[in-house]
Design a protein around this motif. Sequence first.
Motif, PDB file in Angstrom:
ATOM      1  N   HIS A 111      -1.392   8.142   3.912  1.00 39.41           N
ATOM      2  CA  HIS A 111      -2.484   8.971   4.174  1.00 39.41           C
ATOM      3  C   HIS A 111      -2.643   9.135   5.901  1.00 39.41           C
ATOM      4  O   HIS A 111      -2.968   8.314   6.334  1.00 39.41           O
ATOM      5  N   VAL A 147      -3.408   3.970   5.862  1.00 37.73           N
ATOM      6  CA  VAL A 147      -4.135   5.031   5.857  1.00 37.73           C
ATOM      7  C   VAL A 147      -4.869   5.211   7.406  1.00 37.73           C
ATOM      8  O   VAL A 147      -5.335   4.364   8.223  1.00 37.73           O
ATOM      9  N   HIS A 155      -0.710  13.848   2.944  1.00 33.20           N
ATOM     10  CA  HIS A 155      -0.449  12.454   2.204  1.00 33.20           C
ATOM     11  C   HIS A 155       1.243  12.813   1.784  1.00 33.20           C
ATOM     12  O   HIS A 155       1.687  13.565   1.144  1.00 33.20           O
ATOM     13  N   HIS A 171       4.040   1.501  -1.087  1.00 33.12           N
ATOM     14  CA  HIS A 171       4.448   1.733  -2.351  1.00 33.12           C
ATOM     15  C   HIS A 171       3.618   2.257  -3.460  1.00 33.12           C
ATOM     16  O   HIS A 171       3.833   2.841  -4.464  1.00 33.12           O
ATOM     17  N   ARG A 172       2.287   1.800  -3.460  1.00 30.14           N
ATOM     18  CA  ARG A 172       1.340   2.034  -4.283  1.00 30.14           C
ATOM     19  C   ARG A 172       0.737   3.555  -4.184  1.00 30.14           C
ATOM     20  O   ARG A 172       0.710   4.253  -5.227  1.00 30.14           O
ATOM     21  N   ASP A 173       0.525   3.727  -2.985  1.00 28.86           N
ATOM     22  CA  ASP A 173      -0.271   4.912  -2.537  1.00 28.86           C
ATOM     23  C   ASP A 173       0.341   5.895  -1.720  1.00 28.86           C
ATOM     24  O   ASP A 173      -0.399   6.963  -1.200  1.00 28.86           O
ATOM     25  N   GLY A 174       1.313   5.690  -1.032  1.00 28.10           N
ATOM     26  CA  GLY A 174       1.955   6.397   0.143  1.00 28.10           C
ATOM     27  C   GLY A 174       1.334   6.433   1.419  1.00 28.10           C
ATOM     28  O   GLY A 174       0.659   5.130   1.591  1.00 28.10           O
ATOM     29  N   ALA A 183       0.600  -1.257   0.004  1.00 22.92           N
ATOM     30  CA  ALA A 183      -0.039   0.103   0.023  1.00 22.92           C
ATOM     31  C   ALA A 183       0.622   1.377  -0.048  1.00 22.92           C
ATOM     32  O   ALA A 183       0.538   2.318  -1.030  1.00 22.92           O
ATOM     33  N   ARG A 194       4.802  10.398   0.206  1.00 24.41           N
ATOM     34  CA  ARG A 194       5.217   9.250  -0.352  1.00 24.41           C
ATOM     35  C   ARG A 194       6.687   9.305   0.197  1.00 24.41           C
ATOM     36  O   ARG A 194       7.466  10.196   0.157  1.00 24.41           O
TER      37      ARG A 194
END
Length: 328
Positions: free
Chosen positions: A49, A160, A58, A44-47, A42, A60
């Motif tokens: 949150h 998240v 948010h 790697h994909r979305d950073g 998660a 990265r």
Amino acid sequence: MNASPLRIGIAGAGAIGCTLAARLAGRGHTVNVLARGETLSAIHRDGIHLSDLDGDHHVRIHASDDAASLGEQDLIFLCTKAPALASLLPQIQPMIGAETVVIPVVNGVPWWYFHGEGGRYDGQRVNAVDPQSILGEALDLRHVIGCVVFITAHCTANAVVESHTPHLMIFGELDNRLSPRLERVRALIESAGIEARATERIRDNLWTKIIANITSNPLSVITGATLDQLYSLPELQELVRTCLHETLLTAAAHGARVSIDPQTFLELGASMGAVRTSMLQDYEKGRPLELAAIGDAVLELADYMAIPMPVTRHLIALARFRGDQACH
């Protein structure tokens, strides 16, 4: 810790680890996260949150499940459950250099409690949290700065996080010195928008958090109650109050000064609202409970001073029974 920009490692990407990562990286600090499994994917994909009282964040960041690939860090936050430390500390050895500072952000009585404490039991191992000396042998305690964290956060999904209360972290050297590296850690966390304090008596603050944990977590597993219910409903508050008094007596016997009086403590707990404790959340997910650090270790410290804690002991035993049933 040198004066150049710090390399900050965060081992563990749960709610607290992600909160620190988001706040620090969001202020421009270099952050490297040791994570694994779906959480690593998660990130790697979305950073990461984070939603907290200051808004939405948010970021990265660099994350890996291989400590060697992250390399040596100046500062490492251990953001994991206490039972995971025995497997985590050997893993992070490639991240630890000669001057690396390691800060365990862990609930309950820490394995380092008696190191540099200077009292009757100075240097004693806390058997409940380090029964085989794995932690004591894996990390030279000269690297460690103690920490008490007052951050209530939870993950709504992998990487998240939501938090609806103010953030506070208190730091202290194990031998109670006010050192330059302690002040640098405090200033770093403050720069990330988190209230940060340095203290000469870290164990006083530690006992405040221990009392909060032991009066709420085991009973929440037994009853399913939220913090406002535990600290305000008469049928539960009497148990909480007795546990509180037993723990305060143990803290005082070990020389701690807890600044919050019992009634204020109950009122603060009730004001937290309908919050489910971390132990209750673990119980509901069938995860192991942090009873060794939050419960057994306190009983061990009470035994050193021949202080009976009958109500607290029964609450811990009942919570352990419920936890064992859930895990099986």
